[in-house]
Scaffold this motif. Sequence first.
Motif, mmCIF file in Angstrom:
data_model
loop_
_atom_site.group_PDB
_atom_site.id
_atom_site.type_symbol
_atom_site.label_atom_id
_atom_site.label_comp_id
_atom_site.label_asym_id
_atom_site.label_seq_id
_atom_site.Cartn_x
_atom_site.Cartn_y
_atom_site.Cartn_z
ATOM 1 N N ARG A 18 -24.505 15.937 -21.564
ATOM 2 C CA ARG A 18 -24.631 16.003 -20.098
ATOM 3 C C ARG A 18 -23.269 16.066 -19.416
ATOM 4 O O ARG A 18 -23.067 16.838 -18.475
ATOM 5 C CB ARG A 18 -25.412 14.785 -19.617
ATOM 6 C CG ARG A 18 -25.596 14.732 -18.134
ATOM 7 C CD ARG A 18 -26.326 13.469 -17.751
ATOM 8 N NE ARG A 18 -26.667 13.496 -16.346
ATOM 9 C CZ ARG A 18 -27.541 12.714 -15.799
ATOM 10 N NH1 ARG A 18 -28.193 11.830 -16.510
ATOM 11 N NH2 ARG A 18 -27.789 12.797 -14.509
ATOM 12 N N ASP A 19 -22.314 15.276 -19.888
ATOM 13 C CA ASP A 19 -21.001 15.245 -19.240
ATOM 14 C C ASP A 19 -20.154 16.491 -19.521
ATOM 15 O O ASP A 19 -19.090 16.673 -18.937
ATOM 16 C CB ASP A 19 -20.231 13.970 -19.599
ATOM 17 C CG ASP A 19 -20.030 13.780 -21.099
ATOM 18 O OD1 ASP A 19 -20.370 14.684 -21.889
ATOM 19 O OD2 ASP A 19 -19.524 12.710 -21.486
ATOM 20 N N ALA A 20 -20.627 17.399 -20.392
ATOM 21 C CA ALA A 20 -19.902 18.651 -20.654
ATOM 22 C C ALA A 20 -20.168 19.693 -19.577
ATOM 23 O O ALA A 20 -19.463 20.702 -19.502
ATOM 24 C CB ALA A 20 -20.295 19.211 -22.017
ATOM 25 N N LEU A 21 -21.174 19.462 -18.741
ATOM 26 C CA LEU A 21 -21.540 20.419 -17.701
ATOM 27 C C LEU A 21 -21.413 19.742 -16.341
ATOM 28 O O LEU A 21 -22.272 18.987 -15.916
ATOM 29 C CB LEU A 21 -22.972 20.929 -17.921
ATOM 30 C CG LEU A 21 -23.478 21.982 -16.945
ATOM 31 C CD1 LEU A 21 -22.608 23.238 -16.973
ATOM 32 C CD2 LEU A 21 -24.927 22.335 -17.257
ATOM 33 N N ARG A 22 -20.340 20.045 -15.667
ATOM 34 C CA ARG A 22 -20.103 19.425 -14.354
ATOM 35 C C ARG A 22 -20.986 20.073 -13.291
ATOM 36 O O ARG A 22 -21.461 21.196 -13.468
ATOM 37 C CB ARG A 22 -18.630 19.537 -13.971
ATOM 38 C CG ARG A 22 -18.154 20.950 -13.816
ATOM 39 C CD ARG A 22 -16.689 21.050 -13.379
ATOM 40 N NE ARG A 22 -16.234 22.413 -13.415
ATOM 41 C CZ ARG A 22 -16.574 23.363 -12.556
ATOM 42 N NH1 ARG A 22 -17.389 23.082 -11.570
ATOM 43 N NH2 ARG A 22 -16.115 24.588 -12.666
ATOM 44 N N ASP A 23 -21.179 19.378 -12.206
ATOM 45 C CA ASP A 23 -21.962 19.904 -11.090
ATOM 46 C C ASP A 23 -21.302 21.174 -10.566
ATOM 47 O O ASP A 23 -20.097 21.211 -10.323
ATOM 48 C CB ASP A 23 -22.043 18.855 -9.974
ATOM 49 C CG ASP A 23 -23.000 19.252 -8.866
ATOM 50 O OD1 ASP A 23 -23.802 20.181 -9.059
ATOM 51 O OD2 ASP A 23 -22.946 18.618 -7.797
ATOM 52 N N GLY A 24 -22.083 22.241 -10.452
ATOM 53 C CA GLY A 24 -21.562 23.535 -10.005
ATOM 54 C C GLY A 24 -20.966 24.370 -11.118
ATOM 55 O O GLY A 24 -20.529 25.489 -10.889
ATOM 56 N N GLY A 25 -20.986 23.840 -12.340
ATOM 57 C CA GLY A 25 -20.348 24.532 -13.452
ATOM 58 C C GLY A 25 -21.317 25.289 -14.339
ATOM 59 O O GLY A 25 -22.542 25.214 -14.191
#
Length: 131
Positions: A18-25
């Motif tokens: 989950r933390d590998a995909l930032r918001d807007g990324g």
Amino acid sequence: MTTTTPPYRPRFVAVARRDALRDGGFLRVMLESHALVLARRGDAVYAFQGTCPHEKADLSHGRIEDDRLICPRHLASFSLSDGAVSAGWKNVPALKLYPARIQDDDIAVDATAVESNPPGGSRKIWDLSNR
């Protein structure tokens, strides 16, 4: 004689943390040899084919505006709810979308959906061993 289709059984497979995909990324991932792109907007996670159905541009370089994915090469856009292409691109197929969700600390994609409608179309394996 009546033919029935077996019930659809989703099979969610973790493809990224989950933390590998930032918001807007965006994040390019592989699921059982299929290239996909994940996108995140807040708590919503989207999974779709890795390349544009028109010119095969890498969609991980696109952007999202008003719930539409914008292709980085030719600026056509695709709905993130049904994959429909924007007006004026009538010969461009819809973007293939796949069910995705956040499960604990992972992002998971429905592998059954990907297998039944692969990003690159149906795959043909050629057996040339008898030559």
